[in-house]
Design an enzyme around this catalytic site. Structure first.
Site, PDB file in Angstrom:
ATOM      1  N   LYS A 111      39.366  39.501  43.395  1.00  0.00           N
ATOM      2  CA  LYS A 111      38.969  38.417  42.487  1.00  0.00           C
ATOM      3  C   LYS A 111      37.817  37.604  43.058  1.00  0.00           C
ATOM      4  O   LYS A 111      37.017  37.025  42.306  1.00  0.00           O
ATOM      5  CB  LYS A 111      40.179  37.543  42.186  1.00  0.00           C
ATOM      6  CG  LYS A 111      41.280  38.283  41.438  1.00  0.00           C
ATOM      7  CD  LYS A 111      42.490  37.403  41.197  1.00  0.00           C
ATOM      8  CE  LYS A 111      43.576  38.150  40.438  1.00  0.00           C
ATOM      9  NZ  LYS A 111      44.125  39.275  41.183  1.00  0.00           N
ATOM     10  N   GLU A 186      41.201  27.805  44.345  1.00  0.00           N
ATOM     11  CA  GLU A 186      40.253  27.326  43.346  1.00  0.00           C
ATOM     12  C   GLU A 186      40.853  26.123  42.632  1.00  0.00           C
ATOM     13  O   GLU A 186      42.068  25.863  42.733  1.00  0.00           O
ATOM     14  CB  GLU A 186      39.916  28.426  42.340  1.00  0.00           C
ATOM     15  CG  GLU A 186      41.075  28.838  41.453  1.00  0.00           C
ATOM     16  CD  GLU A 186      40.697  29.958  40.494  1.00  0.00           C
ATOM     17  OE1 GLU A 186      39.620  30.564  40.671  1.00  0.00           O
ATOM     18  OE2 GLU A 186      41.490  30.240  39.576  1.00  0.00           O
ATOM     19  N   HIS A 221      53.488  31.269  36.521  1.00  0.00           N
ATOM     20  CA  HIS A 221      52.204  31.961  36.354  1.00  0.00           C
ATOM     21  C   HIS A 221      52.367  33.376  35.827  1.00  0.00           C
ATOM     22  O   HIS A 221      51.438  34.175  35.907  1.00  0.00           O
ATOM     23  CB  HIS A 221      51.404  31.966  37.662  1.00  0.00           C
ATOM     24  CG  HIS A 221      51.325  30.616  38.311  1.00  0.00           C
ATOM     25  ND1 HIS A 221      50.659  29.556  37.744  1.00  0.00           N
ATOM     26  CD2 HIS A 221      51.866  30.144  39.464  1.00  0.00           C
ATOM     27  CE1 HIS A 221      50.781  28.495  38.530  1.00  0.00           C
ATOM     28  NE2 HIS A 221      51.512  28.829  39.573  1.00  0.00           N
ATOM     29  N   GLU A 261      40.051  37.935  31.571  1.00  0.00           N
ATOM     30  CA  GLU A 261      40.888  36.757  31.393  1.00  0.00           C
ATOM     31  C   GLU A 261      40.093  35.481  31.615  1.00  0.00           C
ATOM     32  O   GLU A 261      39.259  35.387  32.523  1.00  0.00           O
ATOM     33  CB  GLU A 261      42.086  36.812  32.338  1.00  0.00           C
ATOM     34  CG  GLU A 261      42.949  38.051  32.142  1.00  0.00           C
ATOM     35  CD  GLU A 261      44.307  37.929  32.800  1.00  0.00           C
ATOM     36  OE1 GLU A 261      44.562  36.904  33.460  1.00  0.00           O
ATOM     37  OE2 GLU A 261      45.118  38.854  32.643  1.00  0.00           O
ATOM     38  N   GLU A 274      39.546  36.423  35.873  1.00  0.00           N
ATOM     39  CA  GLU A 274      39.549  37.726  36.530  1.00  0.00           C
ATOM     40  C   GLU A 274      39.421  38.809  35.475  1.00  0.00           C
ATOM     41  O   GLU A 274      39.597  38.559  34.277  1.00  0.00           O
ATOM     42  CB  GLU A 274      40.850  37.933  37.308  1.00  0.00           C
ATOM     43  CG  GLU A 274      42.089  37.955  36.408  1.00  0.00           C
ATOM     44  CD  GLU A 274      43.384  37.907  37.194  1.00  0.00           C
ATOM     45  OE1 GLU A 274      43.480  37.059  38.092  1.00  0.00           O
ATOM     46  OE2 GLU A 274      44.286  38.707  36.893  1.00  0.00           O
ATOM     47  N   ASN A 276      41.120  42.499  34.745  1.00  0.00           N
ATOM     48  CA  ASN A 276      42.136  43.473  35.111  1.00  0.00           C
ATOM     49  C   ASN A 276      41.663  44.853  34.685  1.00  0.00           C
ATOM     50  O   ASN A 276      41.482  45.120  33.492  1.00  0.00           O
ATOM     51  CB  ASN A 276      43.473  43.140  34.442  1.00  0.00           C
ATOM     52  CG  ASN A 276      44.079  41.871  35.001  1.00  0.00           C
ATOM     53  OD1 ASN A 276      44.185  41.710  36.213  1.00  0.00           O
ATOM     54  ND2 ASN A 276      44.457  40.960  34.128  1.00  0.00           N
ATOM     55  N   ARG A 278      42.810  47.699  34.093  1.00  0.00           N
ATOM     56  CA  ARG A 278      43.973  48.516  33.744  1.00  0.00           C
ATOM     57  C   ARG A 278      44.471  48.068  32.383  1.00  0.00           C
ATOM     58  O   ARG A 278      43.948  47.134  31.777  1.00  0.00           O
ATOM     59  CB  ARG A 278      45.083  48.317  34.780  1.00  0.00           C
ATOM     60  CG  ARG A 278      45.434  46.829  34.965  1.00  0.00           C
ATOM     61  CD  ARG A 278      46.659  46.624  35.815  1.00  0.00           C
ATOM     62  NE  ARG A 278      46.859  45.247  36.209  1.00  0.00           N
ATOM     63  CZ  ARG A 278      47.395  44.300  35.450  1.00  0.00           C
ATOM     64  NH1 ARG A 278      47.771  44.595  34.211  1.00  0.00           N
ATOM     65  NH2 ARG A 278      47.556  43.073  35.892  1.00  0.00           N
TER      66      ARG A 278
END
Length: 669
Positions: A111, A186, A221, A261, A274, A276, A278
């Protein structure tokens, strides 16, 4: 070969069958009899129990594919699905990798590196913070694993004093889940919504953006409820998200299915989180709205097929809820045990695959009746999905289906999901990523009542269970007949007792105990303490009660000492108790018992004899790829600490004992 397990492995296997492709499963020792193993054409054992010894061993997975004669590998999600070295190893072995090129996986797999690439591509994002320089003005911050996803290795830190401990916990959790302990820090955006865009790209330059999904209802999360399209999103923000997602895919020459995202702040501005590389857990809602099979397209793209120039038009609304074996009211503690029944009434077989445009329900499950939920992997049992022409209809349909679900096995979050879907805030789109945690107390209270008075649902279920048990003890229950209040003719008994019979039950997971007293007479059965109740009929598997003039039918199923009562108020899980408590099960006041099976991974800074404050962490258990902290139940003295790092413990095992101060009531945990 599907290099995964559970629900996603079964999902890929279904599409392969539709396309006429043979399949191979891999499995750890605990998964030897799992559903995905039973459904594949062939299966290869990966010796061991933990993910680190099995599904995360890339060389063993590649060797299994070659041994089984596979010529392609689908990674699913989680485990090695975002491992560039694994993708490269698959290709180097002469196998087809069903996913983006290893270079694209590498570009987005970290990331921290992904943020650099997205900044260069002009995608808005949060700047990373140096953990050593985080100050009060930076709080709150988010500690996040550089690899993987699914909420593992993530911690929100609101106090500087907690930062070092949370960094250590995040590193340990990330290493256990992904084999990579790198984390970064972050800013944490309060009041933001989690919105993601689904991309699908081929090797010929075509990039589709198949709408966006709102995944803001989260716990720890991890997403719990997802839907598409994202409700209440301004057209300008929607367009900006889609454009940014397309730029991200083109920036790395992406091929296959992926998700970009974002957090959409209270100011309406999107920030890149990020990408992903997949398939996502929540991909079914996109399939339902766009009428596509994303797994089939992953395979076609890997075979070199080209996408049509434009994606299909979206239609309607889809909502997904994740069914977890967990207890939301007790820190989301994962639960284990046998699955006796897992059914969603109203599921339309035509709606399974490919996803059609009929109004329907879909259930993607990782387990079936007869399977066991263990301690080694994620506690998600299934995903329930509803599609309808409008959001209100889809939400209502899903809530109803979950309310009526037959879930006989470990405790689940089913009632919480129903409470979320029926909450006014959810209907009005007044939620963000912190909403579920903020409203958890009220939501779990609503979930416990499930449409009835708090406690009455369980109490009435215990009555139904006792009546069914009484009926089962008779040779031939009489036909249903209206009876006097709290009485029903169940048949005739010999050797009728002159005193009321007693049945005791403990509700799961609340732990509340209920006593049901009833008397068997020549005129029928009479129960005590249930004013306003008429027993209309009772059979071993079905009880009809009239409560305050309203007839209510309940189905009763028993598996050993477990009893499941399904009725108008949803499902209730009970455990039949002996008439008198077992003295051997009693423990010292202040005992901290293991809430679940797991492994002790760390101890706190305290030793026997030390003073502790209520809520201070004493040790950490690892179960189902998540760490769970065990805290002091009261202020006092730590008198015993029997937990040992590395030792596996069973539910109920005493880990420590805290002797409370004289003026502080102790709390057994």
């Amino acid at each position: 070969m599907v290099a995964n397990r559970g629900e996603i492995a079964r999902r890929v296997l279904r599409t392969c069958r539709t396309l006429g492709i043979g399949t191979v499963a891999v499995h750890s020792d605990p998964d030897a009899g799992a559903a995905h193993v039973r459904e594949a054409d062939r299966a290869v054992r990966l010796p061991g129990d933990a993910a680190a010894d099995t599904y995360l061993r890339g060389e063993a997975v590649v060797a299994a594919a070659l041994a089984a004669g596979a010529d392609a590998v689908h990674p699913g999600y989680g485990f090695l699905s975002e491992s560039a070295p694994f993708a490269a190893a698959v290709q180097e072995a002469g196998l087809t990798w069903i996913g983006p090129a290893p270079r694209a996986v590498a570009a987005m797999g970290s990331k921290t590196r992904a943020k650099e690439l997205m900044a260069a591509a002009g995608v808005p994002l949060f700047a990373a913070l140096d953990p050593a320089r985080v100050g009060p003005a930076d709080l709150p911050v988010l500690v996040k694993a550089a690899a993987g996803g699914g909420g593992r290795g993530m911690r929100v830190v609101r106090e500087l004093a907690a930062l070092e401990d949370e960094l250590a916990a995040a590193r340990a959790e990330a290493a256990a889940a992904f084999g990579d302990g790198e984390v970064f820090v972050e800013p944490y955006a309060e009041g933001a919504r989690h919105i993601e865009a689904q991309v699908l790209a081929d090797a010929h330059g075509t990039v589709w953006v198949l709408g966006e999904r709102d995944c803001s209802v989260q716990r720890r999360h991890q997403k719990v409820v997802e839907e598409t399209p994202a409700p209440g999103l301004p057209a300008t923000v929607r367009t900006a998200l889609h454009d940014a997602a397309a730029r991200a895919a083109r920036a790395i020459g992406y091929e296959g299915a992926g998700t970009v995202e974002f957090l959409v702040g209270a100011d309406g501005r999107p920030y890149f989180l990020e990408m992903n590389t997949r398939l996502q857990v929540e991909h079914p809602v996109t399939e339902c709205v766009f009428g596509v099979d994303l797994v089939a397209w992953q395979i076609r793209i890997a075979e070199g097929a080209a996408l049509p120039p434009e994606p299909p038009a979206p239609r309607g609304h889809a909502v997904e809820a994740r069914l977890y074996a967990e207890d939301p009211a007790r820190g989301w503690q994962p639960q284990t045990g046998a699955v006796h029944r897992l059914e969603l009434p109203g599921v339309d077989a035509r709606f399974a695959l490919p996803p059609g445009r009929e109004t329907g329900l879909r259930l993607d499950s990782g387990v079936t009746a007869g399977d066991t939920v263990g301690v080694h992997y994620d506690p998600m049992l299934a995903k329930a999905v509803a599609w309808a022409p409008t959001r209100a209809e889809a939400v209502r349909r899903l809530a109803r289906a979950l309310h009526e679900a037959r879930l006989h096995g470990p405790p689940t979050n089913r009632r919480l999901l129903v409470a979320v879907l029926r909450h006014p805030d959810f209907a009005a789109v007044r939620f963000d990523t912190g909403w579920l945690e903020r409203e958890l107390t009220a939501l779990t209270a609503a979930a416990d009542s499930d449409g009835g008075k708090e406690g009455e649902v369980e109490r009435t279920a215990a009555l139904a269970a006792a009546l069914a048990d009484a009926a089962a003890r008779t040779a031939a229950p009489a036909p249903p007949a209206r009876a006097a209040p709290v009485a029903a003719r169940l048949g005739s008994w010999r050797n009728l007792p002159s005193q009321p019979q007693l049945k005791r039950y403990r509700a799961v997971p609340s732990g509340t105990e209920y006593e049901v007293r009833y008397l068997l007479t020549r005129d029928g059965l009479r129960a005590e303490g249930h004013d306003g109740v008429v027993v209309v009929s009772a059979a071993p598997d079905r009880v009809v009660l009239e409560v305050d003039g309203v007839r209510r039918t309940s189905e009763v199923a028993r598996y050993g000492e477990q009893v499941f009562v399904d009725g108008p108020d949803g499902g209730t899980s009970l455990v039949a108790l002996p008439r008198f408590p077992d003295p051997a099960e009693q423990v010292a006041p202040g005992s901290l018992r293991a809430p679940m099976p797991g492994t002790v991974v760390r101890l706190g800074r305290f030793a026997p004899g030390d003073r502790v404050a209520r809520g201070e962490p004493l040790l950490w258990l690892e179960a189902m790829k998540m760490e769970h902290v065990v805290t002091a139940p009261a202020a006092g003295t730590l008198t015993e600490l029997t937990a040992v790092v590395g030792r596996q413990v069973e539910p109920g095992a005493v880990l420590a004992v805290v002797t409370a101060d004289a003026d502080t009531p102790s709390q057994e945990t």
